[in-house]
Design an enzyme around this catalytic site. Structure first.
Site: not given
Ligand code: AMP
Length: 282
Positions: A30, A35-37, A61, A149, A184, A186-187
């Site tokens: 999204m 770094e997770g992405h 969603q 995650k 990690m 985005s939120r």
């Protein structure tokens, strides 16, 4: 790197790559990449001939009182990150492309979607499976990369792919954390500094659970209570759920045996945070 915004163009690009016998790796996101992405992206780049990353904030969603309108975005930064990583295509469909006027079709996985996050977010998984199925039909990847995650989401997608005989291999990637333990996300952007401190309690509580399990604790109730105590150290934290359950069917366990998923969802300020880990008992 090509930036593609229409379904037709994306389908044509993928069809050409397939004709050239290339293996297609796909990372749905999204946006607002971290770094997770990027760990998913790097894995795809390493395993596949071409890598496509999608960035689409999927309205289906989000519930009516959730953060669809405020979801963070940084399109230029995302583009630069993906470009320098060596991604082939950034697929960034416009809103009307995915759900045009008159849209009517949804796909949902039963049972496991009614548990954990499904309790407080009843339409969430239906939105996820619908958009992921559509993206798979558009991109036609050989392999698709998802992070642990979102453990329950991953299990739901694996179930859909198996049940609908879809020709895509789902690749599970480990959860990445900040150096202080925060998962990690985005939120995390929503957290001010005191909320971010409170958010550290989630990973601290899970670490404690792992240590207790390693030291022989087998009572799920005891571990759950101790997780709750740690989270409740912050008055900013509002627990949605804390569960110790089977990692695949999400049935609550009473005695730990083998692999148990410890998962939690906690609201801190305006951010609903999730985190999880596997507890191993032999
Ligand atoms: P999102 O943009 O939040 O929908 O996430 C896109 C993909 O990145 C999903 O497969 C997530 O599970 C994955 N992801 C998000 N955060 C992390 C993380 N901290 N570690 C590993 N994967 C992650």
């Amino acid at each position: 790197m090509q930036i593609i915004t229409t379904i037709n163009e994306m389908k044509a690009w993928s069809a050409k790559a397939r004709r050239e016998s290339k293996t297609l790796g796909f990372v749905p996101t999204m946006g607002y990449l971290h770094e997770g992405h990027m760990s998913l992206v790097h894995k795809s780049l390493a395993e596949c001939d071409v890598t496509i990353v999608s960035s689409y904030v999927n309205p289906a969603q989000f519930g009516p009182n959730e953060d669809l309108d405020t979801y963070p975005s940084a399109p230029e930064k995302d583009r630069d990150l993906l470009l320098s990583a060596g991604v082939d295509v950034l697929f960034r469909p416009a809103a009307g492309e995915i759900y045009p006027k008159g849209y009517k079709t949804y796909v949902s996985v039963e049972g496991i979607t009614a548990k954990l996050c499904g309790i407080s977010r009843p339409d969430f998984f239906r939105g996820v499976t619908t958009v992921v199925l559509k993206l798979f039909n558009i991109v036609a990847p050989d392999k698709a990369y998802f992070g642990e995650k979102d453990w329950q989401q991953l299990a739901v997608i694996e179930t859909m792919v198996r049940d609908l005989n879809m020709d895509v291999e789902i690749r599970r990637m480990p959860l990445l954390r900040e150096s202080d333990g925060l998962a990690m996300s985005s939120r995390n952007r929503y957290l001010d500094s005191s909320e971010r401190n409170s958010a550290l309690l989630l990973s601290r509580a899970l670490k404690m659970a792992q240590e207790k399990t390693k030291n022989g604790e087998r009572s799920a109730n005891k571990i759950r209570d101790e997780i709750r105590q740690i989270i409740n150290e912050s008055s900013q934290a509002k627990i949605d759920y804390i569960t110790l359950c089977d990692p695949y069917n999400f049935e609550e366990v009473t005695n730990l045996n083998g692999k148990t998923l410890a998962a939690l969802a906690v609201k801190i300020g305006s951010a609903r945070l999730i985190d999880n880990c596997i507890l191993e008992s032999v």
